[in-house]
Design an enzyme around this catalytic site. Sequence first.
Site, PDB file in Angstrom:
ATOM      1  N   THR A  12     -15.995  94.521  56.140  1.00  0.00           N
ATOM      2  CA  THR A  12     -15.929  95.199  57.437  1.00  0.00           C
ATOM      3  C   THR A  12     -17.158  96.037  57.710  1.00  0.00           C
ATOM      4  O   THR A  12     -17.658  96.090  58.845  1.00  0.00           O
ATOM      5  CB  THR A  12     -14.680  96.097  57.496  1.00  0.00           C
ATOM      6  OG1 THR A  12     -13.511  95.278  57.388  1.00  0.00           O
ATOM      7  CG2 THR A  12     -14.621  96.874  58.808  1.00  0.00           C
ATOM      8  N   ASP A  86     -10.302  94.779  51.469  1.00  0.00           N
ATOM      9  CA  ASP A  86      -9.055  94.101  51.122  1.00  0.00           C
ATOM     10  C   ASP A  86      -8.968  93.706  49.654  1.00  0.00           C
ATOM     11  O   ASP A  86      -7.885  93.740  49.061  1.00  0.00           O
ATOM     12  CB  ASP A  86      -8.853  92.871  52.005  1.00  0.00           C
ATOM     13  CG  ASP A  86      -8.494  93.241  53.433  1.00  0.00           C
ATOM     14  OD1 ASP A  86      -8.195  94.429  53.675  1.00  0.00           O
ATOM     15  OD2 ASP A  86      -8.514  92.362  54.307  1.00  0.00           O
TER      16      ASP A  86
END
Length: 330
Positions: A12, A86
């Site tokens: 991200t 994640d």
Amino acid sequence: MKKILMIATGGTIASAKGKEGLTPSVAASTLLDYVSEVKSYCSIETFQILNIDSTNMKPEYWVKIAEYIIKNYYNYDGFVITHGTDTMAYTSAALSYMLQNLNKPVVITGAQKPISEKDTDGVKNLIDAIRFSCEDVGGVFVVFDGKVILGTRATKLRTRSYNAFESINYPYIAFIKDGDVVYNKGDVIKKSEKPNFNTSISSKVFLLKLIPGIEPDILDFIKDRYEGLIIESYGSGGIPFEDDKNLLPKIKELVDKGIAVVVTTQVILEGSDLSLYEVGQKALKTPVIPAFDMTREAAVVKLMWALGQSKELNKVKEIFLTPVKDDFIY
């Protein structure tokens, strides 16, 4: 002035809006442009080793990252890895096992929002990570939201909040505020003189989460395809043994075939103790390997790493139950 290598993997922090949502596209050198002030206290170089969403992370990439650090280990004073959140905890655990007895820091960080957005946490996290990579410590760490977490103890607990990661069953190593590092626990990060590198790993490990009524036959599928199994049990740990839902005979079949079976708990905090209840003691007689208070991520990766060293069950158990950087406490 410390010399730091920043290794970018995507995530991200390096994402931008694409046709199908956020996708990693920002180069390592561009990430560094957002934190140019760090150049006042360290010399930093970048390398783009991957540019992926961390959902696509896999063991082969852990090996690639680890081997690049090994190749450059004596050329730099510290390393920073930018990574998606994640699977960051899996990567931090993997590097903790592959890169042991370090005398310099390997720091993993990322962001909940892309570094190009106005309200990003990426700038602060990256500055903090680079700052901690200049410390005279050794080991693998996650730096996120002003906290320094031991690599084997990090878990992502929140999907959107900036304080995404917690240190599980273990104190934070340090806190970072306005560039100052305040240590909370320093004895585990004393510098070592002899690094130990070993990137051998087996990806043939399955994670099975128990639910009430789970059918024992699921273990037949695992028996023919995997070398190791992590069972996420309930509470303090235990395996169902009544009536047609008795998993113990199937688990024994796995063990008899040479498959390593580790039992952990679905409960995040305080760990498991298979000796406490009948359901746990019966499992220990199978025999299974207890994970004690390890995180899910550390247990999975450590079993992969242990199977990379040996396929002999007693040796795998010995490796798994040998503590590495406080990854578990009995």
